[in-house]
Design an enzyme around this catalytic site. Structure first.
Site, PDB file in Angstrom:
ATOM      1  N   HIS A  59     -31.558   2.173 -24.744  1.00  0.00           N
ATOM      2  CA  HIS A  59     -31.907   3.600 -24.787  1.00  0.00           C
ATOM      3  C   HIS A  59     -33.419   3.782 -24.947  1.00  0.00           C
ATOM      4  CE1 HIS A  59     -30.758   7.729 -24.856  1.00  0.00           C
ATOM      5  NE2 HIS A  59     -30.947   7.948 -26.143  1.00  0.00           N
ATOM      6  N   ASP A 106     -25.660   7.441 -29.230  1.00  0.00           N
ATOM      7  CA  ASP A 106     -27.067   7.283 -28.904  1.00  0.00           C
ATOM      8  C   ASP A 106     -27.954   7.378 -30.138  1.00  0.00           C
ATOM      9  OD1 ASP A 106     -26.222   7.257 -26.280  1.00  0.00           O
ATOM     10  OD2 ASP A 106     -27.471   8.927 -25.628  1.00  0.00           O
ATOM     11  N   HIS A 120     -24.126  11.117 -31.229  1.00  0.00           N
ATOM     12  CA  HIS A 120     -25.334  10.510 -31.778  1.00  0.00           C
ATOM     13  C   HIS A 120     -25.065   9.961 -33.180  1.00  0.00           C
ATOM     14  CE1 HIS A 120     -26.905  13.143 -28.616  1.00  0.00           C
ATOM     15  NE2 HIS A 120     -27.920  12.310 -28.552  1.00  0.00           N
TER      16      HIS A 120
END
Length: 223
Positions: free
Chosen positions: A89, A36, A185
């Site tokens: 996202h 992400d 991430h």
């Protein structure tokens, strides 16, 4: 599907449902890696180098403002060219949990447009959606209406709280469960510790005979 509008090309998920998916397409000793908050020029290229070296594919849930930042489009192009799958996202890191459906829809559509413009492909599949901060609100329903499968916030390694390599390596070993999605991430700040943990644990799992798959619902992908 309703609510999408005729001008929006759907994301391309297979039969999306509002329940966030937390399992890989395959079962057993496989993991579905998802990243992400990128793309990030500080982490994503090195991560892509590592994944390419070991023929591992992943999902990259991208933030629109990072795609439009200097170098972001080129990194996104590389992500797709190397066979990875995209997730929406949002255009920023805003918490959308309290937003009305109309505002959620506008943001998700805007980010689809940012992604597709950067890639020069109005039909680029973006089959997944993950809400920033795991704050879902109306986003699950809207994502499904737009042809995207919500992607669960599960098996996290707390890499927003620390970049200590030993801690993250231990956390990733615990989070990488057979047949499940794991959340990491590659953007949103310093992710050097995350990258180091990924390199260590993925190599360990490959040595143990594990494989890596996409989450359920990825749909048809460009070669």
């Amino acid at each position: 599907m309703t609510g999408r509008g005729p001008e929006v090309v759907p994301g391309g998920a297979i039969d999306p449902v509002t329940t966030p998916v937390d399992h890989a397409e395959d079962s057993g000793e496989v993991s579905a890696l998802t990243f992400d908050d990128g793309p990030s020029p500080n982490t994503t290229p090195a991560l892509l180098d590592f994944l390419a070296e070991h023929d591992v594919k992943a999902v990259f849930c991208v933030i629109g403002r990072n795609v439009t930042a200097p170098g972001g489009a080129a990194i996104l192009q590389r992500i797709v060219a190397e066979g990875h799958v995209l997730g929406n996202h949002s255009t920023s890191f805003a918490d959308m949990g309290s937003w009305p459906a109309s505002e959620v829809r506008a943001d998700l559509i805007a980010n689809l447009a940012i992604i597709r413009e950067a890639l020069g492909d109005v039909n680029q599949p973006v089959p997944f959606w993950r809400a920033p901060n795991g704050s879902w609100g109306a986003t699950q329903r809207v994502a499904v209406e737009l042809g995207m499968q919500p992607l669960a916030v599960v098996n996290t390694i707390d890499d927003w709280a620390t970049q200590d390599v030993a801690t993250l390596t231990s956390n990733l070993r615990a989070a990488m469960r057979p047949g499940e999605v794991v959340l990491l991430h590659d953007g949103g700040g310093d992710r050097a510790g995350t990258l180091a943990a990924v390199e260590t644990v993925v190599m360990e799992r490959l040595a143990d005979g594990w494989g890596f798959a996409f989450p359920k619902g990825a749909g048809h992908r460009h070669p």
